[in-house]
Motif scaffolding. Structure first.
Motif, mmCIF file in Angstrom:
data_model
loop_
_atom_site.group_PDB
_atom_site.id
_atom_site.type_symbol
_atom_site.label_atom_id
_atom_site.label_comp_id
_atom_site.label_asym_id
_atom_site.label_seq_id
_atom_site.Cartn_x
_atom_site.Cartn_y
_atom_site.Cartn_z
ATOM 1 N N ASP A 198 -8.015 -2.993 6.115
ATOM 2 C CA ASP A 198 -8.079 -1.753 6.884
ATOM 3 C C ASP A 198 -6.916 -0.864 6.454
ATOM 4 O OD1 ASP A 198 -8.335 0.272 8.714
ATOM 5 O OD2 ASP A 198 -7.754 -0.928 10.452
ATOM 6 N N THR A 199 -7.219 0.335 5.960
ATOM 7 C CA THR A 199 -6.176 1.211 5.417
ATOM 8 C C THR A 199 -5.766 2.320 6.376
ATOM 9 O OG1 THR A 199 -7.796 2.697 4.373
ATOM 10 C CG2 THR A 199 -7.045 0.795 3.088
ATOM 11 N N SER A 200 -6.394 2.400 7.560
ATOM 12 C CA SER A 200 -6.169 3.544 8.449
ATOM 13 C C SER A 200 -4.743 3.621 8.997
ATOM 14 C CB SER A 200 -7.161 3.503 9.621
ATOM 15 O OG SER A 200 -6.995 2.313 10.374
ATOM 16 N N GLY A 201 -4.046 2.483 9.053
ATOM 17 C CA GLY A 201 -2.701 2.494 9.600
ATOM 18 C C GLY A 201 -1.613 2.200 8.583
ATOM 19 N N LEU A 202 -1.949 2.225 7.287
ATOM 20 C CA LEU A 202 -0.974 1.897 6.251
ATOM 21 C C LEU A 202 0.052 3.011 6.082
ATOM 22 C CD1 LEU A 202 -3.155 0.337 3.387
ATOM 23 C CD2 LEU A 202 -2.000 -0.829 5.277
ATOM 24 N N SER A 203 1.285 2.619 5.804
ATOM 25 C CA SER A 203 2.320 3.584 5.439
ATOM 26 C C SER A 203 2.161 3.938 3.963
ATOM 27 C CB SER A 203 3.705 2.983 5.687
ATOM 28 O OG SER A 203 3.921 1.890 4.807
ATOM 29 N N ALA A 204 2.908 4.929 3.503
ATOM 30 C CA ALA A 204 2.837 5.319 2.095
ATOM 31 C C ALA A 204 3.254 4.150 1.192
ATOM 32 C CB ALA A 204 3.725 6.531 1.846
ATOM 33 N N GLN A 205 4.282 3.407 1.607
ATOM 34 C CA GLN A 205 4.720 2.238 0.843
ATOM 35 C C GLN A 205 3.617 1.188 0.797
ATOM 36 O OE1 GLN A 205 7.117 1.474 -1.064
ATOM 37 N NE2 GLN A 205 7.603 -0.700 -0.939
ATOM 38 N N GLU A 206 2.941 0.959 1.907
ATOM 39 C CA GLU A 206 1.875 -0.040 1.954
ATOM 40 C C GLU A 206 0.668 0.394 1.132
ATOM 41 O OE1 GLU A 206 2.622 -2.100 6.331
ATOM 42 O OE2 GLU A 206 1.534 -0.199 6.204
ATOM 43 N N VAL A 207 0.394 1.688 1.057
ATOM 44 C CA VAL A 207 -0.694 2.195 0.218
ATOM 45 C C VAL A 207 -0.403 1.891 -1.244
ATOM 46 C CG1 VAL A 207 -1.795 4.299 -0.654
ATOM 47 C CG2 VAL A 207 -1.468 3.989 1.805
ATOM 48 N N ARG A 208 0.814 2.196 -1.668
ATOM 49 C CA ARG A 208 1.193 1.946 -3.068
ATOM 50 C C ARG A 208 1.204 0.445 -3.369
ATOM 51 N NH1 ARG A 208 5.010 6.099 -1.497
ATOM 52 N NH2 ARG A 208 4.471 8.081 -2.540
ATOM 53 N N THR A 209 1.698 -0.356 -2.419
ATOM 54 C CA THR A 209 1.735 -1.809 -2.601
ATOM 55 C C THR A 209 0.321 -2.373 -2.739
ATOM 56 O OG1 THR A 209 3.773 -1.997 -1.314
ATOM 57 C CG2 THR A 209 2.474 -3.996 -1.584
ATOM 58 N N ALA A 210 -0.591 -1.927 -1.885
ATOM 59 C CA ALA A 210 -1.977 -2.404 -1.939
ATOM 60 C C ALA A 210 -2.610 -2.093 -3.286
ATOM 61 C CB ALA A 210 -2.786 -1.764 -0.808
ATOM 62 N N ALA A 211 -2.336 -0.898 -3.817
ATOM 63 C CA ALA A 211 -2.906 -0.510 -5.104
ATOM 64 C C ALA A 211 -2.388 -1.392 -6.229
ATOM 65 C CB ALA A 211 -2.593 0.963 -5.386
ATOM 66 N N LEU A 212 -1.094 -1.674 -6.238
ATOM 67 C CA LEU A 212 -0.516 -2.494 -7.303
ATOM 68 C C LEU A 212 -0.922 -3.959 -7.177
ATOM 69 C CD1 LEU A 212 3.069 -0.993 -7.687
ATOM 70 C CD2 LEU A 212 1.034 -0.566 -9.070
ATOM 71 N N GLU A 213 -1.030 -4.466 -5.956
ATOM 72 C CA GLU A 213 -1.526 -5.837 -5.764
ATOM 73 C C GLU A 213 -2.939 -5.971 -6.326
ATOM 74 O OE1 GLU A 213 0.779 -6.987 -1.569
ATOM 75 O OE2 GLU A 213 -1.355 -6.495 -1.588
ATOM 76 N N THR A 214 -3.776 -4.985 -6.037
ATOM 77 C CA THR A 214 -5.159 -5.007 -6.519
ATOM 78 C C THR A 214 -5.221 -4.886 -8.031
ATOM 79 O OG1 THR A 214 -5.898 -4.006 -4.451
ATOM 80 C CG2 THR A 214 -7.415 -3.899 -6.304
ATOM 81 N N LEU A 215 -4.341 -4.069 -8.602
ATOM 82 C CA LEU A 215 -4.293 -3.921 -10.058
ATOM 83 C C LEU A 215 -3.980 -5.258 -10.727
ATOM 84 C CD1 LEU A 215 -4.340 -1.921 -12.478
ATOM 85 C CD2 LEU A 215 -1.873 -1.691 -12.186
ATOM 86 N N ALA A 216 -2.999 -5.989 -10.180
ATOM 87 C CA ALA A 216 -2.633 -7.278 -10.753
ATOM 88 C C ALA A 216 -3.765 -8.289 -10.613
ATOM 89 C CB ALA A 216 -1.364 -7.808 -10.067
ATOM 90 N N GLU A 217 -4.346 -8.358 -9.425
ATOM 91 C CA GLU A 217 -5.433 -9.318 -9.191
ATOM 92 C C GLU A 217 -6.651 -8.991 -10.042
ATOM 93 O OE1 GLU A 217 -8.067 -11.149 -5.478
ATOM 94 O OE2 GLU A 217 -6.477 -9.670 -5.093
ATOM 95 N N ASN A 218 -6.940 -7.699 -10.204
ATOM 96 C CA ASN A 218 -8.115 -7.303 -10.969
ATOM 97 C C ASN A 218 -7.964 -7.588 -12.460
ATOM 98 O OD1 ASN A 218 -10.775 -5.625 -10.961
ATOM 99 N ND2 ASN A 218 -9.551 -4.732 -12.604
ATOM 100 N N LEU A 219 -6.729 -7.648 -12.954
ATOM 101 C CA LEU A 219 -6.549 -8.011 -14.357
ATOM 102 C C LEU A 219 -7.126 -9.396 -14.606
ATOM 103 C CD1 LEU A 219 -5.404 -7.457 -17.174
ATOM 104 C CD2 LEU A 219 -3.216 -8.377 -16.381
ATOM 105 N N SER A 220 -6.957 -10.282 -13.625
ATOM 106 C CA SER A 220 -7.552 -11.613 -13.729
ATOM 107 C C SER A 220 -9.060 -11.567 -13.492
ATOM 108 C CB SER A 220 -6.893 -12.563 -12.724
ATOM 109 O OG SER A 220 -7.497 -13.840 -12.769
ATOM 110 N N ASP A 221 -9.465 -11.016 -12.345
ATOM 111 C CA ASP A 221 -10.883 -11.015 -11.975
ATOM 112 C C ASP A 221 -11.743 -10.150 -12.886
ATOM 113 O OD1 ASP A 221 -10.046 -12.583 -9.913
ATOM 114 O OD2 ASP A 221 -10.348 -11.105 -8.339
ATOM 115 N N GLY A 222 -11.179 -9.025 -13.336
ATOM 116 C CA GLY A 222 -11.991 -8.043 -14.052
ATOM 117 C C GLY A 222 -11.902 -8.096 -15.562
#
Length: 265
Positions: free
Chosen positions: A67-91
């Protein structure tokens, strides 16, 4: 002469019959790899959150399940980078790994398993009974690729640092990236996702993880790293370079593998 003509005709016939299969295999491989798309989305997240927090939340919601509705700017950026790292493996790395193991059918089968896990592999009340099976199969399929991805990310970082001697990152990486990955990779809720995420957190010398809501339920994920510093666009650019270089290394390894197999055969 007749024998030579017959052999030539036979070779042409075999080539013609293999062209449709080659085209189909190439098409399936293209659609099973998802590196460029997510890099584009992560860049868009950082641009969006720099304009406004609400726009950043909407943009990151396109690539994460939380759920992204309550994320701070730092949490938005963190979520994007976490997904980028995980997707390198999955994708990228995992599909190439299963391409090497089982050919195109193995690659497609892996993408089916991974997609199912992305859709229903959550420990929520709604998905717990059925989704756990998708998650467990995905855990097995990604066990080796996730750890290989972490190694490729470390190698990719060292390669582009050597290729770009003038590069200066926002923060120096952890002194021992391997020790950092071994320490934090196993602390993730997933037995696999923690390894590429730990690799990127170590390279950026930042902190991932923490509590997030999924489908209305709170999940408290362990932290990966300890340096809770603000993430910047420069960090995203470093992460993209690491991903791109790791992808090149993965393709190079696959090419060497196939050339070795062809030589042995």
């Amino acid at each position: 002469l007749q024998s030579s003509i017959f052999n030539l005709q036979s070779s042409i016939s075999n080539l013609q019959s293999s062209i449709p299969q080659l085209f189909l295999d190439s098409l399936l491989i293209f659609y099973c790899l998802a590196g460029t798309t997510l890099i584009r989305e992560v860049r868009a997240v950082f641009l969006a959150v720099d304009r406004s927090l609400e726009e950043g939340r909407r943009q990151v919601a396109r690539i994460v399940g939380r759920d992204t509705s309550g994320l701070s700017a730092q949490e938005v950026r963190t979520a994007a980078l976490e997904t980028l790292a995980e997707n390198l493996s999955d994708g990228v790395v995992a599909p190439l790994f299963w391409l090497a193991v089982g050919g195109v059918p193995g690659m497609v089968a892996y993408k089916m398993v991974n997609t199912l896990d992305s859709m229903i592999g959550y420990r929520t009340e709604r998905y717990r009974d059925f989704g756990c099976w998708a998650a467990r199969i995905d855990d097995v399929a990604n066990f080796i690729p996730a750890r290989l991805t972490a190694l490729l990310m470390v190698g990719g970082y060292k390669v582009f640092r050597l290729a770009s001697p003038g590069f200066v990152g926002e923060n120096e990486p952890q002194r021992s990236l391997t020790a950092f990955i071994l320490k934090y990779g196993r602390q993730h809720a997933s037995p696999n996702s923690g390894y590429p995420e730990a690799a990127l957190a170590g390279i950026l010398n930042c902190r991932f993880g923490g509590a997030h809501h999924y489908f209305g339920e709170l999940f408290d994920k362990p932290y990966i790293g300890h340096n809770d510093r603000p993430l910047t666009t420069a960090d995203m650019q470093t992460a993209v370079r690491v991903n791109r270089t790791a992808e090149i290394l993965a393709i190079t390894l696959l090419t060497v593998y196939y050339l070795t197999i062809c030589h042995l055969c």
